[in-house]
Write an enzyme that holds these catalytic residues in place. Sequence first.
Site, PDB file in Angstrom:
ATOM      1  N   CYS A 182       0.842  -1.178   0.165  1.00 35.77           N
ATOM      2  CA  CYS A 182      -0.193  -0.106  -0.052  1.00 35.77           C
ATOM      3  C   CYS A 182       0.878   1.087  -0.223  1.00 35.77           C
ATOM      4  O   CYS A 182       0.175   2.457   0.050  1.00 35.77           O
ATOM      5  CB  CYS A 182      -0.970   0.100   1.271  1.00 35.77           C
ATOM      6  SG  CYS A 182      -2.030  -1.576   1.350  1.00 35.77           S
TER       7      CYS A 182
ATOM      8  N   HIS B 149      -3.184   6.761   2.724  1.00 39.06           N
ATOM      9  CA  HIS B 149      -3.495   5.500   2.019  1.00 39.06           C
ATOM     10  C   HIS B 149      -5.070   5.109   2.807  1.00 39.06           C
ATOM     11  O   HIS B 149      -5.125   5.200   4.033  1.00 39.06           O
ATOM     12  CB  HIS B 149      -2.755   4.308   2.470  1.00 39.06           C
ATOM     13  CG  HIS B 149      -3.222   3.149   2.316  1.00 39.06           C
ATOM     14  ND1 HIS B 149      -4.022   2.543   0.829  1.00 39.06           N
ATOM     15  CD2 HIS B 149      -3.207   1.923   2.844  1.00 39.06           C
ATOM     16  CE1 HIS B 149      -4.279   1.319   1.319  1.00 39.06           C
ATOM     17  NE2 HIS B 149      -3.958   0.876   2.345  1.00 39.06           N
TER      18      HIS B 149
ATOM     19  N   ASN C 208     -10.497  -0.571   0.410  1.00 38.93           N
ATOM     20  CA  ASN C 208      -8.722  -0.518   0.506  1.00 38.93           C
ATOM     21  C   ASN C 208      -8.229  -0.974  -0.719  1.00 38.93           C
ATOM     22  O   ASN C 208      -8.226  -2.092  -1.213  1.00 38.93           O
ATOM     23  CB  ASN C 208      -8.348  -1.226   1.432  1.00 38.93           C
ATOM     24  CG  ASN C 208      -6.803  -1.631   1.829  1.00 38.93           C
ATOM     25  OD1 ASN C 208      -6.213  -0.945   0.916  1.00 38.93           O
ATOM     26  ND2 ASN C 208      -6.206  -1.985   2.807  1.00 38.93           N
TER      27      ASN C 208
HETATM   28  O1  UT7 Z   1      -3.808  -1.969   3.638  1.00 36.68           O
HETATM   29  C1  UT7 Z   1      -3.090  -2.717   4.509  1.00 36.68           C
HETATM   30  C2  UT7 Z   1      -3.099  -2.129   5.609  1.00 36.68           C
HETATM   31  N1  UT7 Z   1      -4.426  -2.811   6.349  1.00 36.68           N
HETATM   32  C3  UT7 Z   1      -4.969  -2.027   7.596  1.00 36.68           C
HETATM   33  O2  UT7 Z   1      -4.629  -1.057   7.670  1.00 36.68           O
HETATM   34  C4  UT7 Z   1      -6.058  -2.806   8.315  1.00 36.68           C
HETATM   35  C5  UT7 Z   1      -5.719  -2.346   9.691  1.00 36.68           C
HETATM   36  N2  UT7 Z   1      -6.841  -2.967  10.622  1.00 36.68           N
HETATM   37  C6  UT7 Z   1      -8.041  -2.703  10.303  1.00 36.68           C
HETATM   38  O3  UT7 Z   1      -8.527  -2.090   9.738  1.00 36.68           O
HETATM   39  C7  UT7 Z   1      -8.890  -3.345  11.782  1.00 36.68           C
HETATM   40  O4  UT7 Z   1      -8.093  -4.100  12.503  1.00 36.68           O
HETATM   41  C8  UT7 Z   1     -10.060  -4.515  10.956  1.00 36.68           C
HETATM   42  C9  UT7 Z   1     -11.006  -3.434  10.327  1.00 36.68           C
HETATM   43  C10 UT7 Z   1      -9.589  -5.456  10.050  1.00 36.68           C
HETATM   44  C11 UT7 Z   1     -10.928  -5.133  11.845  1.00 36.68           C
HETATM   45  O5  UT7 Z   1     -11.530  -4.370  12.977  1.00 36.68           O
HETATM   46  P1  UT7 Z   1     -11.233  -4.577  14.477  1.00 36.68           P
HETATM   47  O6  UT7 Z   1     -12.125  -3.405  15.081  1.00 36.68           O
HETATM   48  O7  UT7 Z   1      -9.828  -4.668  14.745  1.00 36.68           O
HETATM   49  O8  UT7 Z   1     -12.048  -6.026  14.552  1.00 36.68           O
HETATM   50  P2  UT7 Z   1     -11.606  -7.391  15.095  1.00 36.68           P
HETATM   51  O9  UT7 Z   1     -10.692  -7.990  14.130  1.00 36.68           O
HETATM   52  O10 UT7 Z   1     -10.861  -7.332  16.511  1.00 36.68           O
HETATM   53  O11 UT7 Z   1     -12.852  -8.006  15.331  1.00 36.68           O
HETATM   54  C12 UT7 Z   1     -13.761  -7.852  16.190  1.00 36.68           C
HETATM   55  C13 UT7 Z   1     -14.913  -8.787  16.058  1.00 36.68           C
HETATM   56  C14 UT7 Z   1     -14.485 -10.325  16.144  1.00 36.68           C
HETATM   57  O12 UT7 Z   1     -15.416 -11.053  16.825  1.00 36.68           O
HETATM   58  P3  UT7 Z   1     -15.169 -11.458  18.420  1.00 36.68           P
HETATM   59  O13 UT7 Z   1     -14.033 -12.472  18.262  1.00 36.68           O
HETATM   60  O14 UT7 Z   1     -15.201 -10.200  19.122  1.00 36.68           O
HETATM   61  O15 UT7 Z   1     -16.437 -12.356  18.522  1.00 36.68           O
HETATM   62  C15 UT7 Z   1     -14.552 -10.583  14.547  1.00 36.68           C
HETATM   63  O16 UT7 Z   1     -14.669 -12.141  14.176  1.00 36.68           O
HETATM   64  O17 UT7 Z   1     -15.650  -8.748  14.807  1.00 36.68           O
HETATM   65  C16 UT7 Z   1     -15.739  -9.967  14.053  1.00 36.68           C
HETATM   66  N3  UT7 Z   1     -15.575  -9.552  12.707  1.00 36.68           N
HETATM   67  C17 UT7 Z   1     -16.655  -9.496  11.793  1.00 36.68           C
HETATM   68  N4  UT7 Z   1     -17.904  -9.286  12.232  1.00 36.68           N
HETATM   69  C18 UT7 Z   1     -18.785  -9.194  10.919  1.00 36.68           C
HETATM   70  C19 UT7 Z   1     -14.439  -9.625  11.769  1.00 36.68           C
HETATM   71  N5  UT7 Z   1     -14.674  -9.390  10.823  1.00 36.68           N
HETATM   72  C20 UT7 Z   1     -16.195  -9.140  10.559  1.00 36.68           C
HETATM   73  C21 UT7 Z   1     -17.129  -8.759   9.629  1.00 36.68           C
HETATM   74  N6  UT7 Z   1     -18.304  -8.856  10.000  1.00 36.68           N
HETATM   75  N7  UT7 Z   1     -16.786  -8.558   8.165  1.00 36.68           N
END
Ligand code: UT7
Length: 312
Positions: free
Chosen positions: A113, A239, A269
């Site tokens: 990215c 980005h 993204n």
């Molecule tokens: O371009 C490359 C650079 N990439 C990035 O910058 C990405 C950086 N990271 C992020 O943007 C965030 O960490 C994410 C958007 C990927 C995830 O957000 P988060 O607030 O960190 O969520 P999480 O991964 O901690 O997930 C929280 C909960 C989990 O459930 P439990 O374990 O709390 O029950 C996940 O299983 O949300 C769940 N979850 C979803 N639920 C509904 C994960 N993905 C989804 C989804 N829909 N698509």
Amino acid sequence: MSAPKILATGRCLPSRVVTNEELSRQVDTSDQWVFSRTGIHSRRFCTGESGLDLAAGAARQALDRAGLKPEEVGVCLVATFTPDYASPSMACLLQERLGLKEDTLCFDLNAACAGFLYGLKTAHALLAEAARPYALVVGCEVISRVLDMTDRNTCVLFGDGCGAAVMERDESAVWHTVFGSRGDPASIMVEGPGPVPSAVHMDGKAVFRFAVEVVEASIRQLLEAEGCSIDDLDLVVCHQANARIIDHVARKLKAREGLFYKNMARYGNTSAASIPIALDELVQEGSLSPGMRVLTVGFGGGLTWAGALLRW
Ligand code: UT7
């Protein structure tokens, strides 16, 4: 500070719009979850289009707007981690499609990215000795080809698209840039090239922590190098991975409302394409005009990051 001149930009997006609502019929997710965690409502996925179709569309638009013919280009770089083939490179395919001269320096680079800013820096250096004084720098991704559409942690985040810029040789240009890399396959990994179906694997929380750290630090370093404050900037283009990363950094830097541009709602993204797509949107809507101070920062897989302070 006089940054190398970007003469014109262009963009090309696949026609198919994929909404969060549509994805929620394939994986256990919802528009509410995706939008509140990322700021993304929809993205584009290629159906009929190849990456080369997108790259050629964006590059032709940028060249036309710069008033240049393909044979005037001396350097052609494509930043991508999702090329159409491992070989030939996207840049070589573009050479043929656009009719660039055979002595044009053409190659792809992969800094995920952060790739477009690595491309600008590389093109600036290469232009000093290139046969002709114009460079085409393209950020092009077809990430849908490496998404696991059963993995809700990743499939809702990314989109396909392409942005391009034409840069002019300016050996006297002095611009402030920062670049970094930190080898870390555990945080983001995409397999291949090879026969195994490839997929994006990401530890979202680790990447989020990395992103807010390096984006804030890069902006502070660039402001210090320029001897100015956040209030002296006209625009910040990061980005477009996640609105919460941008909002977090904007808050930490006490930036005024609206200084940080955001368009991930429409495109998701798009990795190396996100910064040139955003720059092109800003130019076309009249928000980016000559003389403006624009700070731009990319970050992502590698891990890599890059920042540049441009005088538009
Ligand atoms: O371009 C490359 C650079 N990439 C990035 O910058 C990405 C950086 N990271 C992020 O943007 C965030 O960490 C994410 C958007 C990927 C995830 O957000 P988060 O607030 O960190 O969520 P999480 O991964 O901690 O997930 C929280 C909960 C989990 O459930 P439990 O374990 O709390 O029950 C996940 O299983 O949300 C769940 N979850 C979803 N639920 C509904 C994960 N993905 C989804 C989804 N829909 N698509």
